[in-house]
Design an enzyme around this catalytic site. Structure first.
Site, short mmCIF file in Angstrom:
data_model
loop_
_atom_site.label_atom_id
_atom_site.label_comp_id
_atom_site.label_asym_id
_atom_site.label_seq_id
_atom_site.Cartn_x
_atom_site.Cartn_y
_atom_site.Cartn_z
N ARG A 45 17.28 22.22 55.15
CA ARG A 45 16.73 22.43 53.80
C ARG A 45 17.34 21.53 52.73
O ARG A 45 18.54 21.23 52.78
CB ARG A 45 16.94 23.89 53.38
CG ARG A 45 16.11 24.85 54.22
CD ARG A 45 16.37 26.31 53.90
NE ARG A 45 15.47 27.15 54.70
CZ ARG A 45 15.68 27.43 55.99
NH1 ARG A 45 16.75 27.00 56.62
NH2 ARG A 45 14.81 28.17 56.65
N HIS A 76 12.99 20.54 56.91
CA HIS A 76 12.69 19.65 58.04
C HIS A 76 11.75 18.50 57.67
O HIS A 76 10.79 18.20 58.40
CB HIS A 76 12.11 20.45 59.21
CG HIS A 76 13.08 21.44 59.81
ND1 HIS A 76 14.44 21.25 59.80
CD2 HIS A 76 12.86 22.62 60.46
CE1 HIS A 76 15.03 22.27 60.42
NE2 HIS A 76 14.10 23.12 60.81
N HIS A 108 14.86 19.71 67.65
CA HIS A 108 14.71 21.15 67.43
C HIS A 108 14.29 21.89 68.70
O HIS A 108 13.46 22.81 68.65
CB HIS A 108 13.67 21.37 66.31
CG HIS A 108 13.87 22.61 65.52
ND1 HIS A 108 13.69 23.86 66.05
CD2 HIS A 108 14.25 22.80 64.24
CE1 HIS A 108 13.92 24.76 65.12
NE2 HIS A 108 14.27 24.15 64.01
N ASP A 155 21.52 31.62 61.55
CA ASP A 155 20.71 30.49 61.09
C ASP A 155 21.62 29.70 60.15
O ASP A 155 21.35 29.59 58.96
CB ASP A 155 19.45 30.99 60.39
CG ASP A 155 18.44 29.87 60.14
OD1 ASP A 155 18.76 28.71 60.45
OD2 ASP A 155 17.35 30.17 59.62
N GLU A 176 21.11 22.49 66.61
CA GLU A 176 20.67 21.27 65.94
C GLU A 176 21.89 20.51 65.42
O GLU A 176 22.51 20.93 64.44
CB GLU A 176 19.71 21.61 64.81
CG GLU A 176 18.48 22.35 65.28
CD GLU A 176 17.89 23.24 64.20
OE1 GLU A 176 17.38 22.70 63.21
OE2 GLU A 176 17.96 24.47 64.35
C1 BGC Z 1 16.05 26.59 60.37
C2 BGC Z 1 15.39 27.94 60.33
C3 BGC Z 1 13.93 27.77 60.59
C4 BGC Z 1 13.78 27.09 61.93
C5 BGC Z 1 12.35 26.86 62.34
C6 BGC Z 1 15.84 26.01 61.71
O1 BGC Z 1 16.43 24.76 61.78
O2 BGC Z 1 17.40 26.66 60.03
O3 BGC Z 1 15.61 28.61 59.11
O4 BGC Z 1 13.24 28.98 60.56
O5 BGC Z 1 14.46 25.88 61.92
O6 BGC Z 1 11.60 26.45 61.32
#
Ligand code: BGC
Length: 390
Positions: free
Chosen positions: A117, A142, A216, A288, A354
């Site tokens: 983010r 992303h 991801h 998360d 990640e």
């Molecule tokens: C984020 C999550 C998100 C997910 C899929 C992750 O990298 O930190 O908050 O929901 O990706 O979108």
């Protein structure tokens, strides 16, 4: 996580000779120049609404079979054997291009130009404010509404020594998704004879910009579609993490993991402390969070994570050059998506690791910089090594 007789995958599949413990540096000696590798195979996977063709590439090596799509550079499947030699796909994903295009929570995808983010969907660089698409409440997630995960990459087979792989290229235009500078991106997926999947990222720009690339993939070492990952044992070499606000933006503090559910330094089942009611876990509806890797930024990938699944005996180790790791426990999988084996994915049915720079770094002067300037080359590498615990 005390386990014995852990062996590297390549050794157990007879592709490389020597067994090695997962704590050893790796590298089993090569006995055969081909190492069981076959040339990558390309097939038509689908066509996008705009007429663009999407291919699926299949590569095998080191006991692993990997399938990658030219759309989003997506790892569509990653097949590795268990302790009995039975193979399963350990990455969540779909069977059809339509499913990926319609609604995918970034399954297997390459993430860019900026992983995770950016607060308020904007940042300031050299005195100029750049506005990005907000696609996660007030924030940009992303890379925005059409990040690198939704682009068709140019894919070429690649081979070097005993490694077999693919080179993926994507040129992101100046101003695309609000980011400054033409970014020339190259990602290489490699299977090594040692049972490793290595991902090397490189990028250059013609104007100052910010970059944070990652992958991801959602893992489930018991096999995708097999249910919860809560009993996987996870160890992360991180003494600190970055707590977040209600919109999952780091507060800027580096908090100690000691005495909290975030302490994975000695290994524990993922589900162990998930229901303790810790405020940070409530915010993320699970894990998360970005972990601050103790090793910091390194020139070569250094080991930071070990994860093992007791039923299958599969083990995965992760080494990276990056300073951070977003550990996401698949909290927002909500039972509405049907995976490649025809089973529904529910919350906690897969986890992501990640490797990255920290979320919102462009707005956080205290975090390692993600700025890339003309003349510089962005480089990042992550190695996922597969093995088994007998
Ligand atoms: C984020 C999550 C998100 C997910 C899929 C992750 O990298 O930190 O908050 O929901 O990706 O979108």
């Amino acid at each position: 996580m005390t386990t014995s007789r852990r062996t590297l995958l390549a050794a157990t599949t007879g592709i490389a000779a020597a067994a090695a413990t997962t704590t050893a540096a790796t590298a089993a000696p090569r006995t055969d120049r081909s190492n069981g590798h076959r040339p990558p195979r390309r097939e038509h996977f689908g066509t996008l609404d705009n007429g663009d063709r999407v291919d699926r590439w299949t590569l095998s090596g080191g006991g692993i079979r990997l399938r990658v799509l030219s759309y989003g550079g997506i790892v569509q499947s990653l097949e590795v054997p268990d302790r009995r030699g039975r193979t399963a796909n350990v990455s969540l994903g779909f069977d059809s291009l339509d499913d990926y295009v319609a609604d995918s929570p970034y399954f297997g995808a390459l993430i860019g130009r900026y992983g995770n983010r950016i607060a308020g969907a904007k940042f300031t660089l050299d005195g100029t404010v750049y506005q990005l698409p907000a696609n996660d409440g007030p924030n940009s997630l992303h890379g925005g509404t059409e990040g690198f995960d939704k682009r068709v990459w140019d894919v070429q087979p690649y081979r070097s020594g005993g490694d077999v792989g693919l080179t993926l290229r994507y040129v992101s235009k100046d101003g695309e998704m609000g980011y400054p500078g033409t970014l020339r991106t190259r990602v290489r997926y490699l299977l090594t004879p040692r049972g490793e999947l290595r991902i090397d990222y490189e990028a250059t720009t013609d104007k100052a910009t910010v970059v944070n690339l990652t992958n991801h993939t959602y893992f489930n070492l018991a096999g995708e579609g097999s249910g919860s990952i809560e009993d996987h044992a996870l160890r992360i070499a991180a003494s600190r993490y970055t707590p977040v606000d209600a919109t999952l933006i780091p507060t800027g503090t580096l908090a100690r993991v000691a005495g909290t559910p975030f302490d994975f330094r000695h290994g524990k089942p993922i589900g162990k402390d998930l229901r303790e009611g810790h405020q940070q876990i409530l915010r993320g509806q699970g894990y998360d969070h970005n972990f601050v890797l103790d090793k910091g930024i390194t020139g070569k990938p250094r080991h930071v994570v070990t994860v093992s699944e007791p039923g299958s005996g599969r083990i995965m180790r992760v080494a990276t050059t990056e300073p951070g790791l977003q550990f996401y426990s698949g909290n927002f999988l909500d039972g509405t998506l049907k995976g490649s084996s025809g089973r529904i994915y529910r919350a906690g049915d897969g986890f992501c690791l990640e490797t990255q720079h920290f979320p919102d770094s462009p707005n956080q002067p205290g975090f390692p910089s993600t700025v890339l300037r003309p003349g510089q080359t962005y480089r990042s590498s992550t190695v996922y090594s597969f093995g088994i615990d007998r």
